[in-house]
Design an enzyme around this catalytic site. Structure first.
Site, mmCIF file in Angstrom:
data_model
loop_
_atom_site.group_PDB
_atom_site.id
_atom_site.type_symbol
_atom_site.label_atom_id
_atom_site.label_comp_id
_atom_site.label_asym_id
_atom_site.label_seq_id
_atom_site.Cartn_x
_atom_site.Cartn_y
_atom_site.Cartn_z
ATOM 1 N N LEU A 1 0.822 -1.210 0.035
ATOM 2 C CA LEU A 1 -0.002 0.031 0.048
ATOM 3 C C LEU A 1 0.725 1.386 0.015
ATOM 4 C CD1 LEU A 1 -2.525 -0.910 2.753
ATOM 5 C CD2 LEU A 1 -3.220 -0.704 0.238
ATOM 6 N N ILE B 1 12.178 3.018 5.835
ATOM 7 C CA ILE B 1 12.668 2.022 6.923
ATOM 8 C C ILE B 1 11.720 0.874 6.661
ATOM 9 C CG2 ILE B 1 12.632 1.269 9.038
ATOM 10 C CD1 ILE B 1 14.749 3.412 8.363
ATOM 11 N N GLN C 1 7.977 -0.835 4.732
ATOM 12 C CA GLN C 1 6.593 -0.813 3.921
ATOM 13 C C GLN C 1 5.500 -1.515 4.353
ATOM 14 O OE1 GLN C 1 8.223 -2.272 0.107
ATOM 15 N NE2 GLN C 1 7.277 -4.278 0.056
ATOM 16 N N VAL C 2 4.404 -1.277 3.863
ATOM 17 C CA VAL C 2 2.894 -1.312 4.374
ATOM 18 C C VAL C 2 2.036 -2.567 3.359
ATOM 19 C CG1 VAL C 2 0.711 -0.984 5.418
ATOM 20 C CG2 VAL C 2 2.803 0.260 6.091
ATOM 21 N N LYS D 1 3.113 -4.053 8.370
ATOM 22 C CA LYS D 1 4.224 -3.214 8.327
ATOM 23 C C LYS D 1 5.572 -3.958 8.520
ATOM 24 C CE LYS D 1 6.248 1.127 10.011
ATOM 25 N NZ LYS D 1 6.193 2.429 10.606
ATOM 26 N N ASP E 1 5.871 12.521 15.221
ATOM 27 C CA ASP E 1 6.070 12.285 13.617
ATOM 28 C C ASP E 1 4.914 12.634 13.207
ATOM 29 O OD1 ASP E 1 7.672 12.173 11.276
ATOM 30 O OD2 ASP E 1 7.283 9.985 11.551
#
Length: 552
Positions: free
Chosen positions: A127, A132, A134-135, A149, A284
């Site tokens: 997605l 660092i 990916q999902v 993740k 963040d």
């Protein structure tokens, strides 16, 4: 050897994007000039780009770690020029994905079971892909939709190698760049290392999400997805899947009928509540990590959806108190109090004159108060105060810097949603309410009740500890008296030594004078063949030397 090749590649990319100009006046600039003949000619298209865009393109080419480097730089507006900071913001979540089959292997290794036994369905096409991790979308066997993740393969070793190289480059720049004290490259690299270490443990990120969810479970202001612990490990994090609209997609928010004004105020309230009530804030919080719930039933009462919990902030109780008091002093334009708080908090050395610090605070804050309220930024005021305070040896914990940049992000999101947002009007009552509750008698009793078991446990030892402390004080006083006597004796010895040295110098000088007078045969009185003045000088000199010798 590997590090050398990596350094050569970095230098080559820097030259291709004409980033050597950022190192003018340093030793690195001279080495890069020597390498220029071995680098392809710079295209006219690159030359015409702004320095910020050239830096962004170079970081993207150098890989995920340097993308993260740029992301962190984009939030440090106190260190980075505005044109570069604005360009680096575009680095958020724009990284090429790795193979879905590789993700499956990482998941199976981390969870200790096959993807088929863990999930009813797993989409190998990601997605989203970040620097660092990916999902991927997936479905559990009970029908719940989730997102998985996954850390990038071999990312730990790549980060370790690149951080070591960055440290070397930062040290070189710090020792050679004329503006190193303003850029503070080693400080930036240390912050990058800390940030990356936190983001490499997805189990820790899951714990952060779980704590934040517990604080906001009953809230209509923000929703935190549930962590699926049975499908979470150090390299894999599984969360409830959420559907929403990125908070910076204004066109889609308007098309969905979302009340942006209400939403922007909620964002400010949530942030101040996280900082001063919960002491656990999302650090963040850029628009990519803050979505808006797309549920049609929530048009008039919208809520945020929080994503990505790798970086969370907490303040010490001391910093929390002094920061809150600083905000209230800013609200009331009490510059004297701002100066006093900076010293009381230990951020500024106590020898700095309060009046001088007060004048500096006034020079920072007053220009902001001439603007319309909707244009005043607390984050900017705080950043400028910290920046000016650096002249007075400001010492800040990293968490305070983290909070300042998070506040900058939150205000940016709020102003995107509502350009007329009056942050002061929204923040002040929230802050006052939280402070009243935090320092109320009820809260004090609650804290006392919480610590009562600890107090009762240590109560029997209290008389013994007090007696021990008193004995130590008496012994310390006796020891101090001994030291004082020794110091006095030493002082008297030094005084005596000083007198003897003076007598020796004077005696020697007079004897030399006597010898000179005797040799010159001056006019005047003589005692036998010796001039009287020579005799007197010699006698006094001899007495002075004898005095110096006798005392030794």
């Amino acid at each position: 050897m590997k590090a050398l090749f990596r350094a050569c590649r970095i230098g080559k990319v820097m030259l291709r994007y004409r980033l050597d100009t950022l190192l003018d006046g340093t030793a690195a600039e001279r080495w890069l000039r020597l390498a220029k003949p071995f680098v392809p000619r710079i295209s006219a298209e690159i030359v015409e780009q702004s320095r910020g865009r050239r830096l962004r393109l170079a970081l993207q080419e150098l890989g995920p770690i340097f993308v993260k480097f740029g992301q962190i730089l984009s939030t440090r507006r106190d260190l980075v020029p505005q044109d570069i900071g604005d360009e680096l913001v575009m680095l958020q979540d724009r990284v090429e994905p790795f193979e879905g089959q590789t993700a499956r292997i990482i998941i199976e290794t981390a969870l200790g079971k096959s993807v088929e036994s863990a999930f009813a369905h797993f989409d190998t096409v990601p997605l989203a892909s970040a620097s660092i991790s990916q999902v991927h979308a997936a479905t559990l066997h009970d029908g719940r939709e989730v997102v998985v993740k996954v850390l990038r393969p071999d990312i730990e070793h790549q980060i370790s190698d690149d951080i070591a190289l960055l440290k070397s480059l930062a040290t070189l720049v710090e020792h050679t760049h004329p503006n190193a004290d303003k850029i503070r490259p080693c400080e930036i690299v240390a912050e990058i290392e800390t940030t990356l270490a936190a983001e490499l443990d997805l189990q820790r990120e899951g714990a952060n999400a779980s704590v934040l969810r517990r604080f906001w479970e009953a809230s209509d202001d923000i929703y935190v997805p549930e962590v699926i612990w049975s499908h979470t490990a150090e390299q894999v994090l599984t969360l409830e899947r959420m559907y929403g609209i990125p908070s910076d997609d204004i066109a889609l928010l308007d098309a969905s009928g979302i009340d942006r004004k209400a939403l922007s105020s909620k964002g400010i309230r949530v942030f101040y509540t996280q900082v001063f009530r919960d002491n656990f804030f999302h650090a963040d919080a850029h628009s990519g990590n803050i979505w808006v719930d797309s549920d049609p039933a929530r048009k008039s009462n919208p809520r945020f959806i929080a994503l990505d919990f790798g970086i969370m902030g907490q303040l010490s109780q001391k910093d929390q108190y002094y920061l809150a008091e600083n905000f209230m002093a800013i609200f009331h334009k009490d510059y004297r109090r701002i100066a006093e708080l900076h010293v009381e908090a230990g951020w500024i050395p106590p020898h700095v004159r309060i009046e001088e610090l007060e004048a500096a605070a006034r020079s920072v804050c007053e220009p902001y108060f001439t603007r319309p309220l909707s244009q005043i930024s607390l984050a900017e005021v705080l950043m400028k105060l910290f920046h000016v305070a650096r002249r007075y040896q400001l010492t800040l914990q990293p968490q305070l810097i983290l909070l300042q940049k998070t506040l900058l992000n939150i205000e940016g999101v709020g102003r995107q949603l509502d350009p007329e947002l009056d942050i002061w009007v929204v923040a002040r009552p929230v802050l006052e309410r939280i402070l009243r509750a935090r320092y109320s008698p009820r809260h004090a009793l609650k804290e006392l009740n919480k610590r009562l078991p600890e107090i009762m446990t240590h109560a029997p030892d209290t008389p013994r500890l007090i007696h021990t402390w008193l004995v130590q004080q008496v012994e310390s006083r006796k020891q101090n008296d001994v030291y004082l006597q020794q110091i006095r004796a030493l002082a008297m010895t030094l005084q005596g030594l000083q007198r003897r040295v003076v007598n020796a110098i004077v005696g020697s000088g007079l004897l030399v004078a006597a010898a000179v007078l005797y040799g010159l045969h001056p006019d005047g009185l003589y005692l036998g063949a010796i001039p009287v003045w020579s005799l007197i000088s010699g006698c006094v000199g001899a007495l002075a030397l004898f005095s110096a010798w006798w005392r030794s």
